[in-house]
Design a protein around this motif. Structure first.
Motif, PDB file in Angstrom:
ATOM      1  N   GLN A  24       9.037   0.963   8.433  1.00  0.00           N
ATOM      2  CA  GLN A  24      10.329   1.446   7.901  1.00  0.00           C
ATOM      3  C   GLN A  24      10.945   2.551   8.751  1.00  0.00           C
ATOM      4  OE1 GLN A  24      10.241   2.157   3.639  1.00  0.00           O
ATOM      5  NE2 GLN A  24       8.695   0.589   3.302  1.00  0.00           N
ATOM      6  N   CYS A  25      10.625   2.571  10.050  1.00  0.00           N
ATOM      7  CA  CYS A  25      11.244   3.527  10.974  1.00  0.00           C
ATOM      8  C   CYS A  25      12.331   2.814  11.785  1.00  0.00           C
ATOM      9  CB  CYS A  25      10.175   4.122  11.896  1.00  0.00           C
ATOM     10  SG  CYS A  25       8.963   5.103  10.993  1.00  0.00           S
ATOM     11  N   ALA A  26      12.945   3.535  12.735  1.00  0.00           N
ATOM     12  CA  ALA A  26      14.116   2.990  13.434  1.00  0.00           C
ATOM     13  C   ALA A  26      13.784   2.430  14.818  1.00  0.00           C
ATOM     14  CB  ALA A  26      15.183   4.074  13.563  1.00  0.00           C
ATOM     15  N   ASP A  27      12.509   2.385  15.179  1.00  0.00           N
ATOM     16  CA  ASP A  27      12.180   1.996  16.557  1.00  0.00           C
ATOM     17  C   ASP A  27      12.442   0.515  16.837  1.00  0.00           C
ATOM     18  OD1 ASP A  27      10.834   4.587  17.628  1.00  0.00           O
ATOM     19  OD2 ASP A  27      10.081   4.277  15.619  1.00  0.00           O
ATOM     20  N   ILE A  28      12.086  -0.341  15.880  1.00  0.00           N
ATOM     21  CA  ILE A  28      12.361  -1.770  16.107  1.00  0.00           C
ATOM     22  C   ILE A  28      13.867  -2.025  16.040  1.00  0.00           C
ATOM     23  CG2 ILE A  28      12.102  -4.072  15.105  1.00  0.00           C
ATOM     24  CD1 ILE A  28       9.198  -3.624  14.879  1.00  0.00           C
TER      25      ILE A  28
ATOM     26  N   ALA B  77       0.828  -1.216   0.000  1.00  0.00           N
ATOM     27  CA  ALA B  77       0.000   0.000   0.000  1.00  0.00           C
ATOM     28  C   ALA B  77       0.860   1.263   0.000  1.00  0.00           C
ATOM     29  CB  ALA B  77      -0.916  -0.001   1.217  1.00  0.00           C
ATOM     30  N   SER B  78       1.936   1.258   0.775  1.00  0.00           N
ATOM     31  CA  SER B  78       2.811   2.438   0.891  1.00  0.00           C
ATOM     32  C   SER B  78       4.269   2.003   0.833  1.00  0.00           C
ATOM     33  CB  SER B  78       2.548   3.167   2.223  1.00  0.00           C
ATOM     34  OG  SER B  78       1.211   3.567   2.309  1.00  0.00           O
ATOM     35  N   PRO B  79       4.796   1.790  -0.374  1.00  0.00           N
ATOM     36  CA  PRO B  79       6.176   1.290  -0.492  1.00  0.00           C
ATOM     37  C   PRO B  79       7.212   2.200   0.170  1.00  0.00           C
ATOM     38  CG  PRO B  79       5.048   1.218  -2.608  1.00  0.00           C
ATOM     39  CD  PRO B  79       4.162   1.979  -1.680  1.00  0.00           C
ATOM     40  N   ASP B  80       6.890   3.476   0.317  1.00  0.00           N
ATOM     41  CA  ASP B  80       7.865   4.392   0.912  1.00  0.00           C
ATOM     42  C   ASP B  80       7.695   4.547   2.414  1.00  0.00           C
ATOM     43  OD1 ASP B  80       9.359   5.359  -1.518  1.00  0.00           O
ATOM     44  OD2 ASP B  80       7.295   5.737  -2.109  1.00  0.00           O
ATOM     45  N   GLY B  81       6.814   3.712   2.995  1.00  0.00           N
ATOM     46  CA  GLY B  81       6.707   3.672   4.451  1.00  0.00           C
ATOM     47  C   GLY B  81       5.825   4.755   5.038  1.00  0.00           C
ATOM     48  N   GLU B  82       5.842   4.795   6.374  1.00  0.00           N
ATOM     49  CA  GLU B  82       5.017   5.771   7.090  1.00  0.00           C
ATOM     50  C   GLU B  82       5.652   7.169   7.010  1.00  0.00           C
ATOM     51  OE1 GLU B  82       4.201   4.514  11.040  1.00  0.00           O
ATOM     52  OE2 GLU B  82       2.827   2.936  10.376  1.00  0.00           O
TER      53      GLU B  82
END
Lengths: 467, 145
Positions: A239-243, A122-127
């Motif tokens: 696609q963020c850095a939290d995980i 749905a959103s290949p470029d992430g949140e």
């Protein structure tokens, strides 16, 4: 596809480096899971230094991967032939019912991958934070010439509050930027894959580490509790850095717990030091964790081992400090401008109420009511019971760094310069996830092994099972 | 006997809780997957990042590979919609660095990102830029006069 090959190559190199550092007698299963985290960390540190020196290009990036892999294999072969160490013995399950938990874990992880793939399609470029911060910085890092420096300048995103973060560290963006530079194309499949990889590896490190520390049954239950929160699952495709940050907290906790069990293996401490140092290289919140990890390790290793820990910790910490002081300019718009302003905000009861309310609300919303992670933990705690005091040892100390980070984040929100409702609403769900895997390790180490509550399988039953 | 009874109770507890936790975790994961699927179907590309990549393809071919590019728009960058439009454009155009239209010194190149049809040439002229090409879909490339 070359970008994904680069990610794979550095992950494998990371596994060999981890196995070599862990020393003989430590499980490959743990080293394999540590691979992507160690590989991403070491590669991104080298990449930043080479970018800074002005010598990064596709050939150099591939050379880093090859050098890492060669160094890892050579070091592993040397430790393989060295004497010493002991073979870790994982507790064997004593009931065939364990297959239910195994199937549940496989299904849960498959659905987590499905979650991430759905989000990606749905959103290949992430949140929002992905395309405006992490992915954007990776695009700058991947560029030829001097454009990369824009990632660390306040002008990025036109200095818009909440979008311009020149001081954000570069582990995630650096690793993705390397893969793009190696590929020559900036395909969204790389950050999309890295995002779900970090989530799966977090589950993998938790499983492999808990299996070593407390046996397979505890490991399976821990993974089920880890992946049950909606907040964790949704971050797998964000696609963020939290995980990624939560992974380094988890790695430090697992490695230090393994060292507590086997204090002769100083390599475990060196690796733990590296992972603690990589936390602030991943996100700014990693600093309170790293400083607390240094303090806790110095206390636990007071009879020996501090130097091994520092040997791993200092290089990434120094590179992060160099980046912060020599390269990044400008400040974070959400930080209070002065200490006096921070204390003024601390004295505002409404701000405390807003932040506590947000933590309470998002804490409840972490998972569906019937499978809320705290409900699952209470059930498991009731079944397993805490270990007796004599067996508790020093493992409870390992919760302190993750809790210190959570406390620092809480205070940061109370003192934020941004609109407090916007800031808590967009941050708290992700902040709750960051210490979660590391705390699960400590909780499960403080509970009895499930295997200890089960009757020993008779010889006849074992023969039947083998047959 | 007491110890045997205790062991049996402990074993019952462990096995039953394992079954319960497994039975709860999988439907929760399935529910989460359904939510994710519904959200993705209802609002694909929620912030327009992927659409912007496609819209900006023509401009990318005309602009230099790096350096500052002025951002001209008919939607205020400080509004939610304007911020989203700016950030997705910045992502698509990176490693070029987008700066606001009134930046000093004014960059040689500019990109227009418009929400509705208008006289794009006049819009650029008023800000010191002449139109190089209207690449369609509200995206225009300018060069400083």
């Amino acid at each position: 596809m070359l970008g994904l090959l680069f990610v794979l190559l550095t992950s494998v190199a990371g596994a060999f480096l981890a196995k070599a550092a862990m020393g003989r007698g430590q499980a490959w299963s743990v080293a394999r899971m540590l691979g992507p985290g160690i590989g991403a960390g070491v590669a991104s540190l080298a990449f930043f230094l080479l970018r800074w020196a002005g010598v990064a290009n596709a050939a150099v990036v591939w050379s880093i991967a090859v050098v890492m892999l060669t160094a890892g294999v050579v070091a592993w072969r040397r430790t393989k032939t060295a004497a010493g160490g002991r073979e870790a013995v994982a507790a064997k399950p004593r009931s065939e019912w364990i297959w239910v938990a195994r199937v549940a874990v496989v299904l849960s992880l498959a659905l987590l991958v499905g979650d991430a793939m759905t989000a990606y399609s749905a959103s290949p470029d992430g949140e929002w934070d992905a395309f405006s911060i992490w992915d954007l910085r990776a695009r700058f890092m991947a560029a030829e010439g001097d454009s990369w420096i824009a990632a660390a300048r306040p002008g990025v995103n036109a200095g818009l509050a909440g979008a311009s973060h020149p001081g954000y560290p570069l582990l995630l963006s650096g690793w993705i930027g390397m893969a793009w530079m190696a590929d020559g194309e900036m395909e969204s499949v790389v950050p999309g894959t890295v995002s779900v990889l970090f989530a799966l590896i977090a589950a993998g490190v938790l499983f492999a580490g808990m299996r070593e520390l407390r046996g397979e049954w505890s490991a399976l239950l821990a993974v089920l509790v880890l992946v049950s929160p909606e907040a964790f699952r949704s971050q797998a495709g964000a696609q963020c850095a939290d995980i990624a940050l939560s992974l380094y907290l988890l790695m430090w906790t697992v490695l230090t717990a393994m060292w507590l069990r086997d204090r002769d293996q100083r390599g475990l401490l060196a690796l733990a030091g590296l992972t603690a140092g990589l936390a602030p290289w991943t996100k700014n919140e990693g600093w309170p964790f790293a400083l607390a990890a240094v303090a806790v390790t110095c206390w636990l290793a007071r009879r020996g081992g501090i130097l091994a820990f520092l040997a791993g910790f200092v290089p990434p910490a120094v590179v992060t400090i160099l980046f912060k002081t020599m390269v990044a300019t400008g400040s974070e718009g959400v930080y209070p401008p002065t200490i006096a302003v921070a204390f003024e905000r601390f004295s505002d009861f409404d701000r405390w109420a807003a932040v506590i309310g947000a933590y309470g609300r998002h804490g409840i919303e972490m998972g569906v009511a019937y499978a809320h992670p705290l409900v699952l933990l209470v059930l498991i705690g009731w079944a397993l019971k805490p270990v007796v005091k004599a067996e508790r040892g020093e493992v409870a100390w390992l919760a302190l760094p993750a809790l210190a980070m959570a406390a620092a984040e809480f205070l940061m929100l109370v003192a934020t310069s941004a609109d407090i409702r916007w800031h808590t609403g967009t941050s708290v769900p992700r902040l709750l996830i960051q210490p979660w895997p590391a705390l699960l390790v400590v909780v499960f180490c403080l509970l009895r092994r499930p295997e200890d509550s089960l009757p020993v399988m008779s010889m006849a039953a074992q023969r039947r099972k083998r047959a | 006997m007491a110890k045997t009874g205790e062991t049996a109770r402990g074993a019952w507890r462990v096995i039953s809780v394992t079954l319960v936790v497994s039975a709860l975790a999988v439907p929760a994961a399935l529910e989460s997957y359904d939510v994710s699927k519904t959200l993705s179907e209802q609002s694909p590309d929620a912030f327009g990042a992927t659409r912007t990549h496609a819209r900006m393809a023509g401009a990318i071919a005309l602009l230099p590979e790096e350096g500052e590019v002025a951002y001209l728009t008919d939607v205020g960058v400080e509004t939610t919609a304007g911020t989203a439009a700016f950030l997705t454009a910045q992502n698509a155009l990176a490693p070029r660095l987008l700066v606001k239209a009134n930046a000093k010194p004014a960059p040689l190149w500019a990109v227009g990102n418009y929400s509705k049809p208008a006289d794009f040439e006049a819009f650029g002229r008023e800000r010191g830029y002449e139109l190089v090409r209207d690449t369609g879909n509200g995206v225009v490339v300018y060069r400083r006069k």
